[in-house]
Design an enzyme around this catalytic site. Structure first.
Site, PDB file in Angstrom:
ATOM      1  N   HIS A 121       4.158   1.293   2.283  1.00  0.00           N
ATOM      2  CA  HIS A 121       5.207   0.531   1.669  1.00  0.00           C
ATOM      3  C   HIS A 121       5.847   1.390   0.363  1.00  0.00           C
ATOM      4  CE1 HIS A 121       2.520  -3.022   2.934  1.00  0.00           C
ATOM      5  NE2 HIS A 121       3.823  -3.017   3.667  1.00  0.00           N
ATOM      6  N   HIS A 180       0.854  -1.044  -0.123  1.00  0.00           N
ATOM      7  CA  HIS A 180       0.111   0.033   0.064  1.00  0.00           C
ATOM      8  C   HIS A 180       1.127   1.237  -0.064  1.00  0.00           C
ATOM      9  CE1 HIS A 180       0.996   0.215   4.048  1.00  0.00           C
ATOM     10  NE2 HIS A 180       0.427  -0.929   4.372  1.00  0.00           N
ATOM     11  N   GLU A 181       0.330   2.413   0.056  1.00  0.00           N
ATOM     12  CA  GLU A 181       1.024   3.778  -0.082  1.00  0.00           C
ATOM     13  C   GLU A 181       2.028   3.868   1.131  1.00  0.00           C
ATOM     14  OE1 GLU A 181       0.895   5.216  -2.943  1.00  0.00           O
ATOM     15  OE2 GLU A 181       1.744   6.656  -1.813  1.00  0.00           O
TER      16      GLU A 181
HETATM   17  P1  AMP Z   1       4.721  -4.899   6.688  1.00  0.00           P
HETATM   18  O1  AMP Z   1       4.462  -5.391   5.227  1.00  0.00           O
HETATM   19  O2  AMP Z   1       3.411  -4.862   7.475  1.00  0.00           O
HETATM   20  O3  AMP Z   1       5.749  -5.986   7.476  1.00  0.00           O
HETATM   21  O4  AMP Z   1       5.608  -3.521   6.604  1.00  0.00           O
HETATM   22  C1  AMP Z   1       6.736  -3.306   5.848  1.00  0.00           C
HETATM   23  C2  AMP Z   1       7.278  -2.136   6.174  1.00  0.00           C
HETATM   24  O5  AMP Z   1       6.256  -1.086   5.700  1.00  0.00           O
HETATM   25  C3  AMP Z   1       7.455  -1.871   7.672  1.00  0.00           C
HETATM   26  O6  AMP Z   1       8.583  -1.207   7.757  1.00  0.00           O
HETATM   27  C4  AMP Z   1       6.357  -1.012   8.144  1.00  0.00           C
HETATM   28  O7  AMP Z   1       6.696  -0.243   9.345  1.00  0.00           O
HETATM   29  C5  AMP Z   1       6.183  -0.154   6.738  1.00  0.00           C
HETATM   30  N1  AMP Z   1       4.881   0.373   6.794  1.00  0.00           N
HETATM   31  C6  AMP Z   1       3.453  -0.491   6.874  1.00  0.00           C
HETATM   32  N2  AMP Z   1       2.577   0.540   7.114  1.00  0.00           N
HETATM   33  C7  AMP Z   1       3.100   1.785   7.121  1.00  0.00           C
HETATM   34  C8  AMP Z   1       2.548   3.126   6.995  1.00  0.00           C
HETATM   35  N3  AMP Z   1       1.283   3.288   7.036  1.00  0.00           N
HETATM   36  N4  AMP Z   1       3.456   4.135   6.937  1.00  0.00           N
HETATM   37  C9  AMP Z   1       4.992   3.804   7.058  1.00  0.00           C
HETATM   38  N5  AMP Z   1       5.367   2.910   6.879  1.00  0.00           N
HETATM   39  C10 AMP Z   1       4.671   1.841   6.747  1.00  0.00           C
END
Ligand code: AMP
Length: 288
Positions: free
Chosen positions: A38, A35-36
């Site tokens: 990432h 999503h945005e």
């Molecule tokens: P995930 O796929 O949920 O493991 O997240 C991968 C990376 O994206 C991690 O470093 C998260 O902290 C980051 N991330 C997820 N959601 C957000 C968000 N809303 N804003 C900024 N970074 C995000």
């Protein structure tokens, strides 16, 4: 199209070639369902690194036995498209067996900062995160790796890990990306029905309330915490897992907001557990 790499040997080769050509490597580890949030990490990586590698790997070792590993959204085709649009150079997409072959059995455990917040509710979570991120960093060997403030405790844990283990990688924290109504973007938001999604807006509302108190000069972290709890409890669908304030980035106990502090919340809406946070700076307006 980004180059898609599934095997570790090839991933190392691709990175070695880029290095030989004098390029710097930026790395964005993800579990997919992009999503945005990432994509903002990707944009930050592209600003400062020549080659950007995104990993898409749903890491089984960071999920507890009763958590959502099986249900976690898997959206490979859309993810690849998003990576293409964002100009990602390489997508590392290993199978579970590539990362955890038979007879695998070495863990990375980070102490102190993992026994609170999400570490308390999810006892094996950070051991799984630290282990998989160590493995990914060893495979990709980036100059910089980008993580979201959305998982602020994860950033604290990983910064401590690379420092304690003398790993030559810079961990960069990127601010939280939100929907227009304030809900922090998360791959887990798809689990929410419309009533729960509406209720979940209380998270951002409660963080804004805390920022407001902080800006008005309230120095007592207990009072701010109580106000946040009251705000969240005013919504009947919201079930608090934790609301805590710790110093940031040390995650030490604090009573008075005389230093940067992390206000972090975890709240369940139905079976979906959402986390959010903000950094409180005494007498400062701050984002996140
Ligand atoms: P995930 O796929 O949920 O493991 O997240 C991968 C990376 O994206 C991690 O470093 C998260 O902290 C980051 N991330 C997820 N959601 C957000 C968000 N809303 N804003 C900024 N970074 C995000």
């Amino acid at each position: 199209m980004p180059k898609v790499v599934e095997c570790i040997t090839e991933m190392r080769k691709v990175v070695a070639e880029a290095r030989l050509a004098g390029k710097t490597i930026g790395f964005v580890p993800t579990m997919g369902a992009l999503h945005e949030g990432h994509m903002t990490l990707v944009r930050e990586a592209k600003k400062v690194c020549d080659v950007v590698v995104v990993s898409i790997f749903i890491n089984p070792t960071q999920f507890g036995p009763n958590e959502d590993f099986d249900a976690y959204p898997r959206t490979w085709a859309e993810d690849l498209n998003a990576c293409r649009s964002a100009g990602v150079d390489v997508v590392f997409h290993p199978h579970v067996h590539e990362m955890y072959p038979d007879n695998w059995g070495t863990w990375v455990t980070v102490e102190d900062v993992t026994d609170k917040l999400c570490g308390k509710s999810r006892p094996i979570h950070f051991r799984g995160v630290a282990t998989v991120v160590t493995k990914l960093l060893n495979i990709v060997q980036p100059d910089k790796a980008f993580f979201g403030q959305k998982d602020a405790q994860q950033v604290v844990v990983l910064k401590k890990m690379v420092r304690d283990l003398n790993m030559p990688y810079e961990i960069v924290m990127v601010p939280i990306v939100r929907d227009v109504d304030g809900l922090a973007k998360s791959s887990r938001n798809v689990y929410l029905n419309s009533e729960q999604r509406q209720a979940a807006l209380v998270l951002y509302k409660s963080l804004c309330k805390a920022q407001e108190l902080c800006r008005s000069g309230e120095p007592d972290s207990r009072k701010i915490r109580e106000a946040v709890i009251a705000c969240i409890e005013s919504v009947s669908l919201a079930k608090i897992d934790y609301v805590e304030i710790y110093s940031f980035p040390d995650l030490a106990d604090i009573d008075t907001l005389d230093q940067d502090a992390l206000l972090a919340v975890a709240v369940k809406f139905g079976t979906t557990r959402l986390i959010d946070n903000t950094i409180l700076k005494s007498n400062h307006i701050c984002g996140g």
